[in-house]
Motif scaffolding. Structure first.
Motif, PDB file in Angstrom:
ATOM      1  N   VAL A   8       0.833  -1.206   0.000  1.00 53.32           N
ATOM      2  CA  VAL A   8       0.000   0.000   0.000  1.00 53.32           C
ATOM      3  C   VAL A   8       0.868   1.258   0.000  1.00 53.32           C
ATOM      4  CG1 VAL A   8      -1.694   1.340   1.317  1.00 53.32           C
ATOM      5  CG2 VAL A   8      -2.016  -1.120   0.998  1.00 53.32           C
ATOM      6  N   LYS A  12       0.956   4.189  -2.801  1.00 54.14           N
ATOM      7  CA  LYS A  12       0.674   5.570  -2.409  1.00 54.14           C
ATOM      8  C   LYS A  12       1.810   6.494  -2.845  1.00 54.14           C
ATOM      9  CE  LYS A  12      -0.774   6.266   1.810  1.00 54.14           C
ATOM     10  NZ  LYS A  12      -0.992   6.089   3.269  1.00 54.14           N
ATOM     11  N   SER A  13       3.030   6.052  -2.702  1.00 51.86           N
ATOM     12  CA  SER A  13       4.183   6.856  -3.099  1.00 51.86           C
ATOM     13  C   SER A  13       4.168   7.123  -4.610  1.00 51.86           C
ATOM     14  CB  SER A  13       5.473   6.146  -2.694  1.00 51.86           C
ATOM     15  OG  SER A  13       6.597   6.869  -3.132  1.00 51.86           O
ATOM     16  N   THR A  16       1.164   9.553  -5.309  1.00 51.38           N
ATOM     17  CA  THR A  16       1.338  10.919  -4.806  1.00 51.38           C
ATOM     18  C   THR A  16       2.432  11.662  -5.579  1.00 51.38           C
ATOM     19  OG1 THR A  16       2.745  10.170  -2.977  1.00 51.38           O
ATOM     20  CG2 THR A  16       0.406  10.473  -2.517  1.00 51.38           C
ATOM     21  N   ALA A  50      -4.868   1.767  -1.316  1.00 48.09           N
ATOM     22  CA  ALA A  50      -3.899   2.868  -1.346  1.00 48.09           C
ATOM     23  C   ALA A  50      -4.580   4.173  -1.759  1.00 48.09           C
ATOM     24  CB  ALA A  50      -2.754   2.524  -2.301  1.00 48.09           C
ATOM     25  N   CYS A  51      -5.419   4.105  -2.775  1.00 50.87           N
ATOM     26  CA  CYS A  51      -6.142   5.304  -3.226  1.00 50.87           C
ATOM     27  C   CYS A  51      -7.009   5.864  -2.105  1.00 50.87           C
ATOM     28  CB  CYS A  51      -7.002   4.982  -4.442  1.00 50.87           C
ATOM     29  SG  CYS A  51      -6.076   4.660  -5.954  1.00 50.87           S
ATOM     30  N   GLU A  53      -6.592   5.563   1.049  1.00 51.75           N
ATOM     31  CA  GLU A  53      -5.768   6.123   2.123  1.00 51.75           C
ATOM     32  C   GLU A  53      -5.229   7.504   1.761  1.00 51.75           C
ATOM     33  OE1 GLU A  53      -2.819   3.499   3.767  1.00 51.75           O
ATOM     34  OE2 GLU A  53      -4.299   1.910   4.109  1.00 51.75           O
ATOM     35  N   ILE A  54      -5.066   7.775   0.487  1.00 54.58           N
ATOM     36  CA  ILE A  54      -4.630   9.107   0.058  1.00 54.58           C
ATOM     37  C   ILE A  54      -5.791  10.093   0.179  1.00 54.58           C
ATOM     38  CG2 ILE A  54      -3.756  10.509  -1.842  1.00 54.58           C
ATOM     39  CD1 ILE A  54      -2.457   7.897  -2.939  1.00 54.58           C
ATOM     40  N   TYR A  62      -7.996   8.994  -6.972  1.00 54.50           N
ATOM     41  CA  TYR A  62      -6.611   8.890  -7.435  1.00 54.50           C
ATOM     42  C   TYR A  62      -6.414   7.832  -8.526  1.00 54.50           C
ATOM     43  CZ  TYR A  62      -4.484  12.471  -4.607  1.00 54.50           C
ATOM     44  OH  TYR A  62      -4.124  13.695  -4.106  1.00 54.50           O
TER      45      TYR A  62
END
Length: 128
Positions: A8, A12-13, A16, A50-51, A53-54, A62
């Motif tokens: 995840v 995310k990295s 972002t 992951a999306c 969590e952003i 995202y």
């Protein structure tokens, strides 16, 4: 649904970085973060986590940053999520809320992608 928690943060990295630089991500980049034989359902459950969590998808989706090389558009799942999160805008852009996402005219799909991309880029500029 199974999520590979250890992946995840990597996803995310990637997302972002792309959002902050107002760029996109190709599908092979996400696949490269996983073992070759990883179940695709797990990959996409992990990606969706992951999306989320952003940003809550009601604020910014995202997944719009993921693009197919041949069309420069995301896969149908993005359009389904956009339809659910932004029903009025979906109806405005497609002419009908009942329009199936895979039946939307490519020009309309591109409009949706452009709109949500700006939403994501603005979210990243303000929040990341």
């Amino acid at each position: 649904m199974d999520v590979l928690e250890e992946k995840v943060a990597e996803i995310k990295s990637v997302l972002t970085r792309a959002a902050k630089s107002r760029s996109i991500v190709r599908y092979p980049k996400i696949y490269s973060l996983f073992e070759d034989d990883e179940n695709k359902t797990i990959i996409w459950a992990t990606f969706e986590q992951a999306c989320r969590e952003i940003a809550d998808p009601s604020e910014a989706i995202y997944g719009v940053l993921m693009r197919i090389k041949s069309t420069e558009l995301p896969q149908d799942g993005f359009f389904d999520l956009f339809k659910n999160m932004r029903p009025e805008k979906y109806k405005e852009l497609t002419g009908s809320y009942s329009a199936s996402s895979n039946m939307i005219d490519p020009e309309k799909r591109a409009e949706i992608v452009k709109l949500e991309s700006e939403t994501v880029y603005n979210h990243a500029a303000k929040n990341l």
